[in-house]
Design a protein around this motif. Sequence first.
Motif, PDB file in Angstrom:
ATOM      1  N   ARG A  75       0.843  -1.197   0.000  1.00 30.99           N
ATOM      2  CA  ARG A  75       0.000   0.000   0.000  1.00 30.99           C
ATOM      3  C   ARG A  75       0.887   1.260   0.000  1.00 30.99           C
ATOM      4  O   ARG A  75       0.641   2.194  -0.756  1.00 30.99           O
ATOM      5  N   ALA A  76       1.919   1.252   0.833  1.00 33.13           N
ATOM      6  CA  ALA A  76       2.825   2.404   0.896  1.00 33.13           C
ATOM      7  C   ALA A  76       3.553   2.601  -0.434  1.00 33.13           C
ATOM      8  O   ALA A  76       3.671   3.728  -0.931  1.00 33.13           O
ATOM      9  N   GLU A  77       4.039   1.521  -1.017  1.00 32.26           N
ATOM     10  CA  GLU A  77       4.767   1.612  -2.286  1.00 32.26           C
ATOM     11  C   GLU A  77       3.865   2.089  -3.416  1.00 32.26           C
ATOM     12  O   GLU A  77       4.257   2.953  -4.214  1.00 32.26           O
ATOM     13  N   ARG A  78       2.657   1.549  -3.494  1.00 27.56           N
ATOM     14  CA  ARG A  78       1.734   1.963  -4.555  1.00 27.56           C
ATOM     15  C   ARG A  78       1.282   3.408  -4.374  1.00 27.56           C
ATOM     16  O   ARG A  78       1.134   4.149  -5.352  1.00 27.56           O
ATOM     17  N   SER A  79       1.084   3.831  -3.123  1.00 25.65           N
ATOM     18  CA  SER A  79       0.714   5.225  -2.862  1.00 25.65           C
ATOM     19  C   SER A  79       1.829   6.165  -3.306  1.00 25.65           C
ATOM     20  O   SER A  79       1.567   7.200  -3.921  1.00 25.65           O
ATOM     21  N   SER A  80       3.085   5.800  -3.004  1.00 28.45           N
ATOM     22  CA  SER A  80       4.201   6.668  -3.375  1.00 28.45           C
ATOM     23  C   SER A  80       4.363   6.739  -4.891  1.00 28.45           C
ATOM     24  O   SER A  80       4.653   7.813  -5.431  1.00 28.45           O
ATOM     25  N   SER A  98     -10.444  13.870   1.786  1.00 31.26           N
ATOM     26  CA  SER A  98     -11.133  12.779   1.094  1.00 31.26           C
ATOM     27  C   SER A  98     -10.306  12.251  -0.083  1.00 31.26           C
ATOM     28  O   SER A  98      -9.522  12.987  -0.684  1.00 31.26           O
ATOM     29  N   GLY A  99     -10.487  10.980  -0.368  1.00 33.16           N
ATOM     30  CA  GLY A  99      -9.859  10.375  -1.536  1.00 33.16           C
ATOM     31  C   GLY A  99      -8.751   9.413  -1.190  1.00 33.16           C
ATOM     32  O   GLY A  99      -8.290   9.313  -0.054  1.00 33.16           O
ATOM     33  N   SER A 100      -8.348   8.683  -2.239  1.00 36.70           N
ATOM     34  CA  SER A 100      -7.247   7.727  -2.127  1.00 36.70           C
ATOM     35  C   SER A 100      -6.362   7.883  -3.362  1.00 36.70           C
ATOM     36  O   SER A 100      -6.751   8.509  -4.339  1.00 36.70           O
ATOM     37  N   HIS A 101      -5.171   7.295  -3.307  1.00 40.15           N
ATOM     38  CA  HIS A 101      -4.215   7.419  -4.405  1.00 40.15           C
ATOM     39  C   HIS A 101      -4.447   6.370  -5.480  1.00 40.15           C
ATOM     40  O   HIS A 101      -4.048   6.568  -6.628  1.00 40.15           O
ATOM     41  N   PHE A 102      -5.028   5.253  -5.091  1.00 42.11           N
ATOM     42  CA  PHE A 102      -5.313   4.188  -6.050  1.00 42.11           C
ATOM     43  C   PHE A 102      -6.457   3.355  -5.502  1.00 42.11           C
ATOM     44  O   PHE A 102      -6.748   3.388  -4.300  1.00 42.11           O
ATOM     45  N   ASP A 103      -7.139   2.637  -6.389  1.00 44.17           N
ATOM     46  CA  ASP A 103      -8.229   1.751  -5.979  1.00 44.17           C
ATOM     47  C   ASP A 103      -7.640   0.435  -5.495  1.00 44.17           C
ATOM     48  O   ASP A 103      -6.885  -0.215  -6.223  1.00 44.17           O
ATOM     49  N   GLU A 104      -7.982   0.082  -4.274  1.00 43.06           N
ATOM     50  CA  GLU A 104      -7.462  -1.162  -3.708  1.00 43.06           C
ATOM     51  C   GLU A 104      -8.367  -2.325  -4.088  1.00 43.06           C
ATOM     52  O   GLU A 104      -9.588  -2.188  -4.108  1.00 43.06           O
ATOM     53  N   PRO A 105      -7.764  -3.482  -4.347  1.00 43.47           N
ATOM     54  CA  PRO A 105      -8.574  -4.672  -4.650  1.00 43.47           C
ATOM     55  C   PRO A 105      -9.330  -5.126  -3.402  1.00 43.47           C
ATOM     56  O   PRO A 105      -8.826  -5.020  -2.285  1.00 43.47           O
ATOM     57  N   ALA A 106     -10.521  -5.587  -3.595  1.00 38.45           N
ATOM     58  CA  ALA A 106     -11.333  -6.104  -2.481  1.00 38.45           C
ATOM     59  C   ALA A 106     -10.880  -7.508  -2.136  1.00 38.45           C
ATOM     60  O   ALA A 106     -10.321  -8.223  -2.974  1.00 38.45           O
ATOM     61  N   ALA A 107     -11.118  -7.901  -0.905  1.00 38.28           N
ATOM     62  CA  ALA A 107     -10.715  -9.247  -0.440  1.00 38.28           C
ATOM     63  C   ALA A 107     -11.563 -10.327  -1.068  1.00 38.28           C
ATOM     64  O   ALA A 107     -12.657 -10.163  -1.481  1.00 38.28           O
ATOM     65  N   MET A 115       1.721   9.097  -6.235  1.00 39.11           N
ATOM     66  CA  MET A 115       2.045  10.502  -5.958  1.00 39.11           C
ATOM     67  C   MET A 115       3.226  10.991  -6.783  1.00 39.11           C
ATOM     68  O   MET A 115       3.222  12.112  -7.288  1.00 39.11           O
ATOM     69  N   TRP A 116       4.261  10.155  -6.890  1.00 32.29           N
ATOM     70  CA  TRP A 116       5.511  10.572  -7.549  1.00 32.29           C
ATOM     71  C   TRP A 116       5.296  10.992  -8.995  1.00 32.29           C
ATOM     72  O   TRP A 116       5.919  11.945  -9.473  1.00 32.29           O
ATOM     73  N   LYS A 117       4.415  10.303  -9.698  1.00 27.56           N
ATOM     74  CA  LYS A 117       4.255  10.584 -11.128  1.00 27.56           C
ATOM     75  C   LYS A 117       3.822  12.027 -11.389  1.00 27.56           C
ATOM     76  O   LYS A 117       4.130  12.576 -12.442  1.00 27.56           O
ATOM     77  N   ASP A 118       3.153  12.655 -10.433  1.00 27.94           N
ATOM     78  CA  ASP A 118       2.713  14.039 -10.610  1.00 27.94           C
ATOM     79  C   ASP A 118       3.438  15.018  -9.688  1.00 27.94           C
ATOM     80  O   ASP A 118       3.070  16.191  -9.620  1.00 27.94           O
ATOM     81  N   ASP A 119       4.459  14.565  -8.979  1.00 33.00           N
ATOM     82  CA  ASP A 119       5.182  15.431  -8.048  1.00 33.00           C
ATOM     83  C   ASP A 119       6.329  16.128  -8.791  1.00 33.00           C
ATOM     84  O   ASP A 119       7.496  15.795  -8.642  1.00 33.00           O
ATOM     85  N   HIS A 120       5.967  17.103  -9.577  1.00 31.27           N
ATOM     86  CA  HIS A 120       6.940  17.815 -10.406  1.00 31.27           C
ATOM     87  C   HIS A 120       7.921  18.640  -9.566  1.00 31.27           C
ATOM     88  O   HIS A 120       9.069  18.816  -9.967  1.00 31.27           O
TER      89      HIS A 120
END
Length: 147
Positions: free
Chosen positions: A9-14, A138-147, A17-22
């Motif tokens: 989760r931490a890696e995917r969030s980063s 509000s919001g998330s960085h990516f959609d997480e898969p459901a269990a 974010m990084w792709k748009d952190d100009h």
Amino acid sequence: MSTISEQERAERSSMAMWKDDHASQAFGMKIESVGPGIATLSMVVRKEHLNGHGSCHGGTIFTLADSAFAFACNSHNTVTVAQHCSVAFLAPGREGDRLTAVAREVTLAGRSGVYDVTVSRDDGVAIAEFRGLSRTVSGSHFDEPAA
């Protein structure tokens, strides 16, 4: 319940974010590592980072610390922003120095968090201590898969 680990989760969030952190990219920052509530970023002090005294501009050091703070507090896949930050400058950075900012979550309670960041030179000398207070919006960085 999600099927991914806290580390993933931490890696995917980063990555999201990084792709748009100009700003961080323009300063020449590099993400060294991320994990749940932690992040380490580095950068090399370039000529354009120097102030009139020939040392690394405080705003540059603050920006590195703030970026590490941002990646640490967004590591839980919740969009989180700074609500207050402070910095104490302890020693100078010089052209060619590699600076590393290590951000650590101190506490996370509801929508509010406290993070400490130490910025050091490669010789191990801490040049700044930063504290950031975060607020989840509000919001998330990516959609997480459901269990």
